[in-house]
Design an enzyme around this catalytic site. Sequence first.
Site, PDB file in Angstrom:
ATOM      1  CG  HIS A   1      57.684  46.163 -71.001  1.00 12.68           C
ATOM      2  ND1 HIS A   1      57.784  47.243 -70.167  1.00 12.68           N
ATOM      3  CD2 HIS A   1      56.369  46.012 -71.233  1.00 12.68           C
ATOM      4  CE1 HIS A   1      56.582  47.724 -69.913  1.00 12.68           C
ATOM      5  NE2 HIS A   1      55.695  46.990 -70.552  1.00 12.68           N
TER       6      HIS A   1
ATOM      7  CG  HIS B   1      65.469  48.215 -66.206  1.00  8.28           C
ATOM      8  ND1 HIS B   1      64.178  47.828 -66.504  1.00  8.28           N
ATOM      9  CD2 HIS B   1      66.240  47.737 -67.228  1.00  8.28           C
ATOM     10  CE1 HIS B   1      64.181  47.152 -67.659  1.00  8.28           C
ATOM     11  NE2 HIS B   1      65.423  47.079 -68.109  1.00  8.28           N
TER      12      HIS B   1
ATOM     13  CE  LYS C   1      61.987  59.302 -59.942  1.00  8.74           C
ATOM     14  NZ  LYS C   1      62.982  58.936 -60.931  1.00  8.74           N
TER      15      LYS C   1
ATOM     16  CG  MET D   1      62.415  52.198 -55.377  1.00  6.70           C
ATOM     17  SD  MET D   1      62.830  52.857 -57.020  1.00  6.70           S
ATOM     18  CE  MET D   1      64.195  53.910 -56.646  1.00  6.70           C
ATOM     19  N   GLY D   2      58.678  51.064 -57.607  1.00  6.62           N
ATOM     20  CA  GLY D   2      57.517  50.278 -58.031  1.00  6.62           C
ATOM     21  C   GLY D   2      56.376  51.163 -58.531  1.00  6.62           C
ATOM     22  CG  PHE D   3      54.185  53.695 -57.122  1.00  5.29           C
ATOM     23  CD1 PHE D   3      52.811  53.752 -57.338  1.00  5.29           C
ATOM     24  CD2 PHE D   3      54.675  52.936 -56.068  1.00  5.29           C
ATOM     25  CE1 PHE D   3      51.942  53.083 -56.491  1.00  5.29           C
ATOM     26  CE2 PHE D   3      53.803  52.265 -55.219  1.00  5.29           C
ATOM     27  CZ  PHE D   3      52.444  52.328 -55.433  1.00  5.29           C
TER      28      PHE D   3
ATOM     29  CG  HIS E   1      56.273  52.241 -67.295  1.00  9.45           C
ATOM     30  ND1 HIS E   1      56.406  52.392 -68.646  1.00  9.45           N
ATOM     31  CD2 HIS E   1      56.855  51.067 -66.969  1.00  9.45           C
ATOM     32  CE1 HIS E   1      57.034  51.327 -69.127  1.00  9.45           C
ATOM     33  NE2 HIS E   1      57.327  50.510 -68.138  1.00  9.45           N
TER      34      HIS E   1
ATOM     35  NE  ARG F   1      54.327  45.303 -67.318  1.00  9.60           N
ATOM     36  CZ  ARG F   1      55.584  45.717 -67.323  1.00  9.60           C
ATOM     37  NH1 ARG F   1      56.527  44.916 -67.768  1.00  9.60           N
ATOM     38  NH2 ARG F   1      55.927  46.916 -66.879  1.00  9.60           N
TER      39      ARG F   1
ATOM     40  CG  ASP G   1      59.512  46.091 -61.136  1.00  3.84           C
ATOM     41  OD1 ASP G   1      59.676  44.894 -61.422  1.00  3.84           O
ATOM     42  OD2 ASP G   1      59.991  47.028 -61.789  1.00  3.84           O
TER      43      ASP G   1
ATOM     44  NE  ARG H   1      61.582  41.631 -70.178  1.00  6.90           N
ATOM     45  CZ  ARG H   1      61.341  42.884 -69.807  1.00  6.90           C
ATOM     46  NH1 ARG H   1      62.199  43.822 -70.095  1.00  6.90           N
ATOM     47  NH2 ARG H   1      60.209  43.197 -69.162  1.00  6.90           N
TER      48      ARG H   1
ATOM     49  NE  ARG I   1      79.559  56.952 -82.679  1.00  3.27           N
ATOM     50  CZ  ARG I   1      79.640  58.192 -82.245  1.00  3.27           C
ATOM     51  NH1 ARG I   1      78.552  58.933 -82.029  1.00  3.27           N
ATOM     52  NH2 ARG I   1      80.820  58.721 -82.013  1.00  3.27           N
TER      53      ARG I   1
HETATM   54  N1  COA Z   1      58.140  58.196 -57.004  1.00  3.91           N
HETATM   55  C1  COA Z   1      58.099  59.510 -56.831  1.00  3.91           C
HETATM   56  N2  COA Z   1      58.095  60.396 -57.839  1.00  3.91           N
HETATM   57  C2  COA Z   1      58.146  59.893 -59.083  1.00  3.91           C
HETATM   58  C3  COA Z   1      58.203  58.522 -59.334  1.00  3.91           C
HETATM   59  C4  COA Z   1      58.199  57.662 -58.234  1.00  3.91           C
HETATM   60  N3  COA Z   1      58.253  56.349 -58.409  1.00  3.91           N
HETATM   61  N4  COA Z   1      58.239  58.318 -60.667  1.00  3.91           N
HETATM   62  C5  COA Z   1      58.213  59.512 -61.233  1.00  3.91           C
HETATM   63  N5  COA Z   1      58.165  60.465 -60.273  1.00  3.91           N
HETATM   64  C6  COA Z   1      58.133  61.908 -60.465  1.00  3.91           C
HETATM   65  C7  COA Z   1      59.553  62.441 -60.618  1.00  3.91           C
HETATM   66  O1  COA Z   1      60.132  62.770 -59.377  1.00  3.91           O
HETATM   67  C8  COA Z   1      59.344  63.620 -61.504  1.00  3.91           C
HETATM   68  O2  COA Z   1      58.816  64.670 -60.736  1.00  3.91           O
HETATM   69  P1  COA Z   1      59.241  66.191 -61.023  1.00  3.91           P
HETATM   70  O3  COA Z   1      58.752  66.461 -62.425  1.00  3.91           O
HETATM   71  O4  COA Z   1      58.552  66.931 -59.955  1.00  3.91           O
HETATM   72  O5  COA Z   1      60.744  66.220 -60.924  1.00  3.91           O
HETATM   73  C9  COA Z   1      58.232  63.150 -62.452  1.00  3.91           C
HETATM   74  O6  COA Z   1      57.495  62.173 -61.717  1.00  3.91           O
HETATM   75  C10 COA Z   1      58.770  62.515 -63.730  1.00  3.91           C
HETATM   76  O7  COA Z   1      59.668  61.465 -63.346  1.00  3.91           O
HETATM   77  P2  COA Z   1      60.909  60.958 -64.188  1.00  3.91           P
HETATM   78  O8  COA Z   1      61.743  60.071 -63.336  1.00  3.91           O
HETATM   79  O9  COA Z   1      61.594  62.111 -64.851  1.00  3.91           O
HETATM   80  O10 COA Z   1      60.158  60.172 -65.339  1.00  3.91           O
HETATM   81  P3  COA Z   1      60.716  58.994 -66.146  1.00  3.91           P
HETATM   82  O11 COA Z   1      59.834  58.805 -67.305  1.00  3.91           O
HETATM   83  O12 COA Z   1      62.164  59.155 -66.410  1.00  3.91           O
HETATM   84  O13 COA Z   1      60.536  57.849 -65.041  1.00  3.91           O
HETATM   85  C11 COA Z   1      60.791  55.838 -64.017  1.00  3.91           C
HETATM   86  C12 COA Z   1      60.250  56.577 -65.229  1.00  3.91           C
HETATM   87  C13 COA Z   1      60.300  54.403 -64.080  1.00  3.91           C
HETATM   88  C14 COA Z   1      62.329  55.865 -64.064  1.00  3.91           C
HETATM   89  C15 COA Z   1      60.298  56.517 -62.728  1.00  3.91           C
HETATM   90  O14 COA Z   1      58.897  56.524 -62.677  1.00  3.91           O
HETATM   91  C16 COA Z   1      60.891  55.848 -61.506  1.00  3.91           C
HETATM   92  O15 COA Z   1      62.026  56.130 -61.110  1.00  3.91           O
HETATM   93  N6  COA Z   1      60.112  54.936 -60.843  1.00  3.91           N
HETATM   94  C17 COA Z   1      60.607  54.212 -59.704  1.00  3.91           C
HETATM   95  C18 COA Z   1      61.477  53.051 -60.127  1.00  3.91           C
HETATM   96  C19 COA Z   1      60.677  51.943 -60.753  1.00  3.91           C
HETATM   97  O16 COA Z   1      59.653  51.541 -60.234  1.00  3.91           O
HETATM   98  N7  COA Z   1      61.203  51.417 -61.846  1.00  3.91           N
HETATM   99  C20 COA Z   1      60.595  50.303 -62.554  1.00  3.91           C
HETATM  100  C21 COA Z   1      59.991  50.768 -63.827  1.00  3.91           C
HETATM  101  S1  COA Z   1      59.058  49.489 -64.600  1.00  3.91           S
END
Ligand code: COA
Length: 374
Positions: free
Chosen positions: A184, A219, A252, A254-256, A258, A267, A309, A334, A353
Amino acid sequence: MNSSKTAGLSSVVAGSTAICTVGKQGVGLSYRGYAIEDLAEQASFEEVAYLLLYGELPNQQQLEHYKTRLLAYRVLPEALKQILEKLPKTSHPMDVLRTACSALGCLEPESEFTQQQQIADRLLAIFPGALLYWYHFHQHGTRIEVETEETSLAGHFLHLLKGKSPSSLEQKVMDMSLTLYAEHEFNASTFAARVAASTLSDMYSAITAAIGTLRGPLHGGANEAAMTLIQLFSSVDEVEVKLTAMLARKEKIMGFGHRVYKNADPRSPIIKKCSQELAHKTHDEAIFAISEKIETCMWQQKKLFPNLDFYSASAYYFMNIPIALYTPIFVCSRITGWAAHVFEQRENNALIRPSADYTGPAMRSFATIEQRPE
Ligand code: COA
């Protein structure tokens, strides 16, 4: 550079790669120019591993040789078995894999970069055995044989876990799941591997860094966290109220979501279909129905979509895989993407760096210990 714009390096192109595209227009995800949908449905995981590690899809003969080589690489050194036996029963299996990888770096060190391909294949072949040797020793007090006659990694993993050959549906789903998890682009763990490789460190150090990075719930750890979430609901009717309350508390889910995909994870529909098939086969439709309801509510309330996920969690659940092994399965797959990135980094290396915006105190006079306030 304005640090708020680059938080988490989200808007930064941190290098180039010929291995994978994520979220490019027209194609959601591709490995070396092949669409993920074609690879998941028409290639075995071993073909995908070969594609990532050797650059092209194998022909029949190359594939047979490759599978034979991987079979031979499954053997666990005695010293590694002893280390695995000494690790606590309560360890997280991700910590076990991280340790196994690091220990193998002492037992079979990479003395020259010309060994990199062989080490990548060795790690690919050995991870299921190392993980499940530890698992059975501590869960059931048995020292399992880590060589099975299963020629696929998917079959091998499930056989080692359950002590028998998996059904053809389970084998197919596991194989597809490994393909979906294989690569990825510059995700956090791959980037960690590339940072380690950029110092001209060894392959094991790069992969150990990657495993430690994958472990977190933002992650790879999200597949385990997603299953824990799904299990919070005992029926479909509970989902909307409870989920709304969680979102109101800014939890948060989880699983939602990106970092790169904005509307969908390509996927997800593939693994969702697998999960649905397994739900049907095992007559355990409640978990699947709850998962779908969570998906609908998340879209209605937050316009967030399931990532890989989310439905991987229920697919593994239907195959009776313990939740703590979900993220380690991700590692078993992976390792191919990580290693391909280490090769690529080494091919055209520059030390990674970056710089930082300084936000600390301005320059000030040094105070001796006597001059400092109490
Ligand atoms: N559940 C609830 N809210 C979520 C969310 C989730 N899974 N993912 C994003 N959001 C919300 C955030 O709270 C944030 O809201 P705000 O602007 O009101 O504060 C906004 O969406 C942006 O989220 P952010 O975490 O800053 O975006 P990012 O690009 O850094 O996030 C992830 C990407 C994957 C870290 C994030 O979606 C997440 O934490 N998901 C859950 C963990 C997960 O499934 N990880 C596997 C990734 S493949």
